[in-house]
Design a protein around this motif. Structure first.
Motif, mmCIF file in Angstrom:
data_model
loop_
_atom_site.group_PDB
_atom_site.id
_atom_site.type_symbol
_atom_site.label_atom_id
_atom_site.label_comp_id
_atom_site.label_asym_id
_atom_site.label_seq_id
_atom_site.Cartn_x
_atom_site.Cartn_y
_atom_site.Cartn_z
ATOM 1 N N TRP A 106 0.846 -1.191 0.000
ATOM 2 C CA TRP A 106 0.000 0.000 0.000
ATOM 3 C C TRP A 106 0.884 1.246 0.000
ATOM 4 C CZ3 TRP A 106 -5.481 -0.391 1.264
ATOM 5 C CH2 TRP A 106 -5.909 -1.687 1.618
ATOM 6 N N GLY A 107 0.564 2.206 -0.848
ATOM 7 C CA GLY A 107 1.228 3.497 -0.753
ATOM 8 C C GLY A 107 2.420 3.652 -1.666
ATOM 9 N N ASP A 108 2.960 4.867 -1.689
ATOM 10 C CA ASP A 108 4.064 5.255 -2.551
ATOM 11 C C ASP A 108 5.361 4.630 -2.066
ATOM 12 O OD1 ASP A 108 6.137 6.675 -3.866
ATOM 13 O OD2 ASP A 108 4.783 8.382 -4.178
ATOM 14 N N ARG A 109 6.094 4.021 -2.963
ATOM 15 C CA ARG A 109 7.327 3.335 -2.583
ATOM 16 C C ARG A 109 8.439 4.290 -2.172
ATOM 17 N NH1 ARG A 109 7.844 -2.218 -6.068
ATOM 18 N NH2 ARG A 109 5.663 -2.844 -5.842
ATOM 19 N N ASP A 110 8.276 5.585 -2.434
ATOM 20 C CA ASP A 110 9.286 6.555 -2.022
ATOM 21 C C ASP A 110 9.083 7.028 -0.578
ATOM 22 O OD1 ASP A 110 10.548 6.506 -4.492
ATOM 23 O OD2 ASP A 110 9.242 8.070 -5.317
ATOM 24 N N ARG A 111 7.997 6.618 0.046
ATOM 25 C CA ARG A 111 7.722 7.037 1.423
ATOM 26 C C ARG A 111 8.406 6.101 2.419
ATOM 27 N NH1 ARG A 111 1.420 7.661 -0.110
ATOM 28 N NH2 ARG A 111 1.514 9.767 -1.001
ATOM 29 N N PRO A 112 8.605 6.554 3.667
ATOM 30 C CA PRO A 112 9.144 5.666 4.697
ATOM 31 C C PRO A 112 8.295 4.408 4.831
ATOM 32 C CG PRO A 112 9.090 7.928 5.480
ATOM 33 C CD PRO A 112 8.338 7.915 4.181
ATOM 34 N N CYS A 149 -1.622 4.665 4.495
ATOM 35 C CA CYS A 149 -0.875 4.557 3.237
ATOM 36 C C CYS A 149 -0.750 5.866 2.472
ATOM 37 C CB CYS A 149 -1.468 3.482 2.347
ATOM 38 S SG CYS A 149 -3.100 3.883 1.666
ATOM 39 N N ASP A 150 -1.427 6.929 2.895
ATOM 40 C CA ASP A 150 -1.254 8.199 2.208
ATOM 41 C C ASP A 150 0.000 8.936 2.673
ATOM 42 O OD1 ASP A 150 -2.576 8.646 4.729
ATOM 43 O OD2 ASP A 150 -2.789 10.732 4.096
ATOM 44 N N ARG A 151 0.592 8.476 3.793
ATOM 45 C CA ARG A 151 1.809 9.101 4.302
ATOM 46 C C ARG A 151 2.990 8.143 4.381
ATOM 47 N NH1 ARG A 151 -1.498 10.115 9.190
ATOM 48 N NH2 ARG A 151 -2.664 8.598 7.954
ATOM 49 N N LEU A 152 2.722 6.867 4.395
ATOM 50 C CA LEU A 152 3.754 5.854 4.562
ATOM 51 C C LEU A 152 3.564 4.759 3.518
ATOM 52 C CD1 LEU A 152 3.352 5.518 8.434
ATOM 53 C CD2 LEU A 152 5.289 6.634 7.295
ATOM 54 N N ARG A 153 4.640 4.095 3.144
ATOM 55 C CA ARG A 153 4.522 2.867 2.362
ATOM 56 C C ARG A 153 4.249 1.741 3.358
ATOM 57 N NH1 ARG A 153 9.122 -0.502 -1.115
ATOM 58 N NH2 ARG A 153 7.669 -2.115 -1.872
ATOM 59 N N VAL A 154 3.136 1.082 3.211
ATOM 60 C CA VAL A 154 2.714 0.060 4.165
ATOM 61 C C VAL A 154 2.683 -1.287 3.460
ATOM 62 C CG1 VAL A 154 0.945 -0.653 5.803
ATOM 63 C CG2 VAL A 154 1.321 1.787 5.366
ATOM 64 N N GLY A 180 13.313 -3.801 -0.540
ATOM 65 C CA GLY A 180 13.997 -2.533 -0.343
ATOM 66 C C GLY A 180 13.346 -1.658 0.714
ATOM 67 N N LEU A 181 12.931 -2.253 1.829
ATOM 68 C CA LEU A 181 12.195 -1.523 2.860
ATOM 69 C C LEU A 181 13.089 -0.868 3.905
ATOM 70 C CD1 LEU A 181 9.288 -4.050 3.569
ATOM 71 C CD2 LEU A 181 9.358 -2.196 1.896
ATOM 72 N N ALA A 182 14.293 -1.332 4.077
ATOM 73 C CA ALA A 182 15.136 -0.851 5.171
ATOM 74 C C ALA A 182 15.605 0.585 4.930
ATOM 75 C CB ALA A 182 16.341 -1.770 5.346
ATOM 76 N N PRO A 183 15.707 1.377 6.021
ATOM 77 C CA PRO A 183 15.287 1.057 7.384
ATOM 78 C C PRO A 183 13.766 1.106 7.504
ATOM 79 C CG PRO A 183 16.068 3.304 7.296
ATOM 80 C CD PRO A 183 16.300 2.726 5.933
ATOM 81 N N VAL A 184 13.186 0.128 8.173
ATOM 82 C CA VAL A 184 11.747 -0.070 8.191
ATOM 83 C C VAL A 184 11.227 0.009 9.624
ATOM 84 C CG1 VAL A 184 11.936 -2.585 8.394
ATOM 85 C CG2 VAL A 184 9.895 -1.569 7.341
ATOM 86 N N SER A 185 10.005 0.489 9.766
ATOM 87 C CA SER A 185 9.287 0.378 11.029
ATOM 88 C C SER A 185 8.471 -0.907 10.979
ATOM 89 C CB SER A 185 8.368 1.576 11.250
ATOM 90 O OG SER A 185 9.104 2.768 11.370
ATOM 91 N N ILE A 186 8.542 -1.704 12.022
ATOM 92 C CA ILE A 186 7.812 -2.976 12.076
ATOM 93 C C ILE A 186 6.692 -2.867 13.103
ATOM 94 C CG2 ILE A 186 7.948 -5.417 12.686
ATOM 95 C CD1 ILE A 186 10.758 -5.483 11.612
ATOM 96 N N VAL A 187 5.492 -3.270 12.688
ATOM 97 C CA VAL A 187 4.349 -3.393 13.588
ATOM 98 C C VAL A 187 3.990 -4.869 13.632
ATOM 99 C CG1 VAL A 187 1.956 -2.745 14.035
ATOM 100 C CG2 VAL A 187 3.513 -1.089 12.973
#
Length: 327
Positions: free
Chosen positions: A60-66, A89-94, A130-137
């Protein structure tokens, strides 16, 4: 005697319900449940290579976002976070991953569902996407995988949200969950599946119950229905290791975390006590805690809007930060 061959994935699952990946009606359902979102987004779907298995994900979301990676609990799927993904997903790549043996991911050919194998899968998925550095939930099992990975690979993980999980869980709650997971797994109809979940989660709305079942059911060749996960995981030998030595190992990983960590507990959880959540916040180096009212163990599904309100500020706050220091 060896077990009979098992399909590598849910090849006998029914066709997806109308809409993208079984998400028909998601936006209307989100509005009815008070879930905030800014656009009627839907995800793309793909697969990455795990440790000998293919892993399915929703992006979900733009791949250029965190990036934020969502890891579900045992016997669930990435769809557990549909409302969360839509809202963020409008602010983060999820990215919502199906763990091995779950959802649309392959079943392990040798029924390997050890924590270490899950961690290796997720490590590889983060690298390939290519997610790193990533936030994990991570919820429950997903939370354990998340903190084990964050402890072992600090440069990979920006921040961590642990949802209703601790090295030591409450025995009564664990028996309740195991009773459901190890109970009936063959149903004559989807209605029978909904009735089963209603008894397990009596506080859920009818819409929540039906949505959960529709996205996590598969049809068997004889026309019966079952859950969309490998039944080998129901065996006692497939359960995660327990005992004082394993608990000490898990606490060591938690105390070695170097990333900001949010500990989320469902206020009505019978899996993680309030005392255990407080101990997590005390022993993890950079941790804070929050309780979500109106939620038990399955916090994102029990109270999606409350869960989003609890984690969104933390994810946005840490999104601009770099990876944690490895030392």
């Amino acid at each position: 005697m060896s077990a009979p061959p098992r399909p590598a994935s849910g090849d006998d699952a029914p066709p997806a319900e109308p809409g993208a990946f079984g998400l028909a009606g998601l936006h209307d359902a989100a509005r009815r449940q008070g879930v905030p979102f800014r656009s009627e987004a839907l995800p793309s779907s793909g697969h990455v290579a795990g440790r000998g298995v293919r892993l399915h994900y929703l992006d979900w979301g733009d791949r250029d976002r965190p990036a934020v990676l969502l890891l579900h609990g045992f016997a669930q799927s990435g769809h557990s976070f549909d409302f969360v993904s839509l809202s963020l997903c409008d602010r983060l790549r999820v990215v919502a991953l199906d763990l091995r043996g779950h959802g649309e991911s392959d079943w392990s050919p040798d029924a390997d569902y050890r924590r270490g194998s899950h961690v290796a899968d997720v490590d590889g998925a983060i690298a390939e996407l290519g997610l790193a550095p990533v936030s994990i939930v991570g919820l429950s099992l997903g939370g354990t995988i998340g903190y084990l990975l964050a402890s072992a690979r600090p440069s990979m993980v920006r921040s961590l949200v642990m949802v209703d999980i601790a090295p030591r869980v409450e025995p009564d709650g664990l028996r309740r969950v195991r009773g459901f997971v190890e109970g009936q797994d063959r149903f004559s109809s989807l209605e029978e599946m909904v009735d089963s979940v209603r008894r397990f989660r009596p506080g859920r709305t009818e819409e929540q119950l039906r949505g959960s079942v529709l996205r996590n059911a598969r049809r068997l060749p004889d026309g019966a229905w079952s859950w969309k996960y490998d039944p080998a995981m129901r065996r006692p030998e497939a359960r995660p290791r327990t005992g004082p030595e394993e608990e000490a190992r898990l606490w060591a990983a938690l105390e070695g975390l170097r990333c900001p960590t949010l500990v989320v507990r469902g206020a009505e959880s019978d899996i993680v006590s309030r005392a255990s959540a407080a101990e997590l916040v005390r022993r993890i180096p950079d941790a804070r805690g929050v309780e979500v009212e109106g939620a038990g163990h399955l916090v994102p599904g029990d109270n999606p809007s409350g869960f989003i309100a609890a984690i969104e500020p933390f994810l946005i706050e840490t999104a601009a930060a770099g990876p944690a220091s490895p030392v």
